[in-house]
Write a protein that holds these residues in place. Structure first.
Motif, PDB file in Angstrom:
ATOM      1  N   GLU A 170      52.132  48.356  17.058  1.00 33.01           N
ATOM      2  CA  GLU A 170      51.346  49.309  18.025  1.00 33.01           C
ATOM      3  C   GLU A 170      51.744  50.551  16.880  1.00 33.01           C
ATOM      4  N   ILE A 171      52.563  51.407  16.254  1.00 35.92           N
ATOM      5  CA  ILE A 171      52.844  52.053  15.404  1.00 35.92           C
ATOM      6  C   ILE A 171      52.271  51.991  14.412  1.00 35.92           C
ATOM      7  N   THR A 172      51.890  50.729  13.447  1.00 36.42           N
ATOM      8  CA  THR A 172      50.888  50.285  12.268  1.00 36.42           C
ATOM      9  C   THR A 172      49.575  50.089  12.289  1.00 36.42           C
ATOM     10  N   ALA A 173      49.570  49.556  13.785  1.00 40.43           N
ATOM     11  CA  ALA A 173      47.963  49.312  13.746  1.00 40.43           C
ATOM     12  C   ALA A 173      46.935  50.863  13.698  1.00 40.43           C
ATOM     13  N   SER A 174      47.620  51.801  13.841  1.00 43.26           N
ATOM     14  CA  SER A 174      46.550  52.653  13.958  1.00 43.26           C
ATOM     15  C   SER A 174      45.787  53.105  16.114  1.00 43.26           C
ATOM     16  N   GLY A 175      45.580  53.947  16.252  1.00 38.58           N
ATOM     17  CA  GLY A 175      44.907  54.088  17.528  1.00 38.58           C
ATOM     18  C   GLY A 175      43.190  55.052  17.250  1.00 38.58           C
ATOM     19  N   LEU A 176      43.178  54.601  15.568  1.00 37.19           N
ATOM     20  CA  LEU A 176      41.328  54.704  15.838  1.00 37.19           C
ATOM     21  C   LEU A 176      41.266  53.019  15.905  1.00 37.19           C
ATOM     22  N   PRO A 177      39.935  53.786  16.631  1.00 40.58           N
ATOM     23  CA  PRO A 177      39.392  52.460  17.556  1.00 40.58           C
ATOM     24  C   PRO A 177      38.868  51.661  16.951  1.00 40.58           C
ATOM     25  N   ALA A 178      38.355  51.915  15.863  1.00 45.74           N
ATOM     26  CA  ALA A 178      37.700  51.134  14.584  1.00 45.74           C
ATOM     27  C   ALA A 178      38.490  49.977  13.570  1.00 45.74           C
ATOM     28  N   LEU A 179      39.388  50.864  13.562  1.00 46.00           N
ATOM     29  CA  LEU A 179      40.702  49.834  12.785  1.00 46.00           C
ATOM     30  C   LEU A 179      41.472  48.495  13.737  1.00 46.00           C
ATOM     31  N   ARG A 180      41.541  48.450  14.765  1.00 46.83           N
ATOM     32  CA  ARG A 180      42.396  48.528  14.781  1.00 46.83           C
ATOM     33  C   ARG A 180      42.651  46.821  15.546  1.00 46.83           C
ATOM     34  N   GLY A 181      40.960  46.509  15.273  1.00 43.29           N
ATOM     35  CA  GLY A 181      41.429  44.906  15.554  1.00 43.29           C
ATOM     36  C   GLY A 181      40.470  44.474  13.680  1.00 43.29           C
ATOM     37  N   LEU A 182      41.165  44.883  12.389  1.00 47.86           N
ATOM     38  CA  LEU A 182      40.620  44.693  11.580  1.00 47.86           C
ATOM     39  C   LEU A 182      42.426  43.601  10.886  1.00 47.86           C
ATOM     40  N   PRO A 183      41.631  42.833   9.860  1.00 50.32           N
ATOM     41  CA  PRO A 183      43.007  41.966   9.258  1.00 50.32           C
ATOM     42  C   PRO A 183      44.507  43.439   9.244  1.00 50.32           C
ATOM     43  N   VAL A 184      45.754  42.555   8.465  1.00 50.77           N
ATOM     44  CA  VAL A 184      46.955  43.681   8.242  1.00 50.77           C
ATOM     45  C   VAL A 184      45.664  44.458   7.066  1.00 50.77           C
ATOM     46  N   ARG A 185      45.768  43.304   5.957  1.00 49.67           N
ATOM     47  CA  ARG A 185      45.446  43.891   4.837  1.00 49.67           C
ATOM     48  C   ARG A 185      44.160  45.193   4.437  1.00 49.67           C
ATOM     49  N   ALA A 186      43.442  44.612   5.683  1.00 46.48           N
ATOM     50  CA  ALA A 186      42.022  45.158   5.561  1.00 46.48           C
ATOM     51  C   ALA A 186      42.488  46.725   6.113  1.00 46.48           C
ATOM     52  N   ARG A 187      43.015  46.782   7.470  1.00 46.76           N
ATOM     53  CA  ARG A 187      43.369  47.780   8.152  1.00 46.76           C
ATOM     54  C   ARG A 187      44.359  48.602   7.027  1.00 46.76           C
ATOM     55  N   ASN A 188      44.903  48.217   6.235  1.00 44.39           N
ATOM     56  CA  ASN A 188      46.061  49.265   5.391  1.00 44.39           C
ATOM     57  C   ASN A 188      45.110  49.804   5.109  1.00 44.39           C
ATOM     58  N   ALA A 189      43.907  49.373   3.732  1.00 44.84           N
ATOM     59  CA  ALA A 189      43.050  49.600   2.751  1.00 44.84           C
ATOM     60  C   ALA A 189      42.147  50.966   3.465  1.00 44.84           C
ATOM     61  N   GLU A 190      41.766  50.668   4.767  1.00 48.91           N
ATOM     62  CA  GLU A 190      41.317  51.328   5.508  1.00 48.91           C
ATOM     63  C   GLU A 190      41.487  52.572   5.279  1.00 48.91           C
ATOM     64  N   LEU A 191      43.224  52.882   6.153  1.00 47.62           N
ATOM     65  CA  LEU A 191      43.934  53.378   5.852  1.00 47.62           C
ATOM     66  C   LEU A 191      44.501  54.605   5.094  1.00 47.62           C
ATOM     67  N   ASP A 192      44.502  54.147   3.383  1.00 47.52           N
ATOM     68  CA  ASP A 192      44.887  54.691   2.865  1.00 47.52           C
ATOM     69  C   ASP A 192      43.022  54.763   2.301  1.00 47.52           C
ATOM     70  N   ALA A 193      42.135  54.474   2.521  1.00 42.63           N
ATOM     71  CA  ALA A 193      41.358  55.000   2.113  1.00 42.63           C
ATOM     72  C   ALA A 193      40.460  56.616   2.541  1.00 42.63           C
ATOM     73  N   TYR A 194      41.497  56.443   3.984  1.00 39.50           N
ATOM     74  CA  TYR A 194      41.384  57.808   5.041  1.00 39.50           C
ATOM     75  C   TYR A 194      41.990  59.006   4.112  1.00 39.50           C
ATOM     76  N   VAL A 195      43.032  58.500   3.769  1.00 39.69           N
ATOM     77  CA  VAL A 195      43.901  59.494   3.468  1.00 39.69           C
ATOM     78  C   VAL A 195      43.300  60.231   2.364  1.00 39.69           C
ATOM     79  N   GLU A 196      42.498  59.009   0.942  1.00 32.75           N
ATOM     80  CA  GLU A 196      42.340  59.453   0.690  1.00 32.75           C
ATOM     81  C   GLU A 196      40.027  60.264  -0.158  1.00 32.75           C
ATOM     82  N   ASN A 197      40.124  59.777   1.212  1.00 32.94           N
ATOM     83  CA  ASN A 197      38.437  60.914   1.812  1.00 32.94           C
ATOM     84  C   ASN A 197      39.566  62.226   2.273  1.00 32.94           C
TER      85      ASN A 197
END
Length: 430
Positions: free
Chosen positions: A172-199
């Motif tokens: 739960e700590i790593t899965a994120s509380g952002l609704p759209a990210l929670r259902g993604l595979p781990v690698r895709a979720r991590n890519a989204e979180l990295d892109a979030y910071v970059e944005n």
């Protein structure tokens, strides 16, 4: 979606803030929902809107800028989304409220106004609500059996058992509380979180009026702030950790602008120091406890993952002693408790004496000033040493302490013989 068009029905899972909106929207002329990007503000507001003006769209901004009266003429409730893209719309809503717009007519969603925008505070006209990432209770991983509101009202009974273990909490700590990210595979979720910071670094900062001359320095500051999660580490130490050995460190004004911009983007969610309403305590620290809006962002900024956290890794910037996983678990608890507290008109704080010899991780403050004290322990059992500071606080403030509990990663909710409650995080709800 076009302005004045009907809102299409979508699958939507109610959030805790919906109960507050149910109570307030029929009676208030304008409500504003604030929170970080992708937290679900628009999805929640869309359930209540008959007309939508999305100001992230150029054509919509041009229409509203040319004639703000379209907001009043549209069929209500009217959602003004991404309002910060056209800051003057805030004052247009304020004027419409002053002119007698009907109750429930306006919903506003977005971030704070960009630096330099001159707008009315909205006080007395536009009521703000904060939306955070999904609390543990909103994630659907367990059915809560312990109500924060009931405890604040004096309920003593604690019961329930959860199947969740430490591994589940790490997920739960790593899965994120952002609704759209929670259902993604781990690698895709991590890519989204990295892109979030970059944005945030490349786009959100400039849009808020904070140009970034050295993006690497800002990323370093964010990582250092993440390393200080759930501590009161000074900003000077965070800066030193962000730029180790650098001869030309950013000016203090630059790092303050980092903090201000991240606050306006709702990415920082520090827990303020609690100041008692009555003079029970003295020599209390005033520093906030540092926390990002979502512990998953801290995990990515520190270069960690679930397996690393379970191995006890601390990340590439360790500012304080102690378990990084323990502090991230406290962040997950704090984000959840803040949501539950606001649902019952309470607020969240923390207590720490100036010399650091006494500390209570979290304090939930009722409107009348009485408090619920919370210790957070990443353990399945609670020992006498874990509740020392809770007993100290009881001795100092007496009946102003409504209750005291330890939030754990264990299986059972119960009350100890000394009266201290023990509640697994998964079983705690609003």
């Amino acid at each position: 979606m076009c302005a004045n068009g009907s809102v299409a029905s979508v699958t939507y899972v109610r959030r805790i803030i919906d109960d507050t909106l149910d109570d307030l929207q029929p009676h208030l002329r304008a409500l504003a929902i604030f929170g970080p990007k992708s937290v679900g503000k628009t999805a929640t507001a869309l359930q209540r809107a008959s007309s939508v003006f999305d100001l992230s769209e150029t054509s919509q901004r041009q229409i509203v800028a040319a004639d703000p009266s379209v907001l009043v003429a549209a069929r209500g409730p009217v959602l003004v989304d991404e309002w910060q893209r056209l800051p003057e719309v805030w004052d247009a809503v304020k004027r419409a409220v002053d002119a007698g717009s009907p109750p429930g007519h306006f919903l506003i969603a977005g971030s704070s106004a960009p630096r330099g925008a001159v707008i009315h505070s909205g006080a007395g006209r536009i009521v703000p609500l904060r939306m955070r990432p999904l609390s543990v209770a909103e994630r659907g991983i367990e059915s809560p059996t312990v109500s924060l509101k009931a405890m604040l009202d004096g309920e003593r009974e604690l019961q329930g058992r959860t199947r969740l273990t430490l591994t589940d909490y790490v997920e739960e700590i790593t899965a994120s509380g952002l609704p759209a990210l929670r259902g993604l595979p781990v690698r895709a979720r991590n890519a989204e979180l990295d892109a979030y910071v970059e944005n945030v670094v490349q786009r959100e900062f400039p849009e808020q009026g904070y140009p970034v001359r050295r993006p690497a320095t800002l990323r370093g500051w964010l990582a250092a702030y993440a390393a200080a999660t759930a501590t009161t580490t000074s900003y000077s130490k965070i800066l030193d950790a962000a730029t180790p050995g650098a001869p030309d460190k950013p000016a203090k004004s630059t790092t303050i602008s980092y903090r201000d911009a991240l606050t306006s983007l709702w990415l920082l969610d520090p827990v303020p120091a609690w100041t008692p309403a009555r003079n029970h305590l003295d020599r209390l620290g005033q520093a906030p406890k540092h926390m990002l809006a979502d512990p998953a962002l801290a995990v990515r900024l520190l270069g960690l993952d679930a397996s690393g956290l379970l191995r006890g890794e601390q990340g590439n910037r360790q500012l304080v002693e102690g378990s990084m996983l323990g502090r991230l678990f406290e962040t997950l608890t704090a984000v959840s408790l803040a949501t539950y507290a606001e649902a019952c008109d309470a607020r969240l704080g923390h207590l720490r004496t100036q010399n650091g010899n006494r500390e209570v991780d979290l304090v939930v403050v009722r409107p009348d000033g009485r408090v619920l004290a919370v210790e957070v322990k990443l353990a399945s059992s609670v020992e006498d040493a874990d509740v020392t500071h809770l007993h100290w606080l009881k001795e100092r403030i007496g009946d102003d302490l409504v209750d005291a509990v330890v939030v754990t990663a264990g299986p059972d909710a119960y009350r100890r013989r000394d009266g201290i409650g023990v509640v697994p995080l998964a079983l705690l709800g609003p």
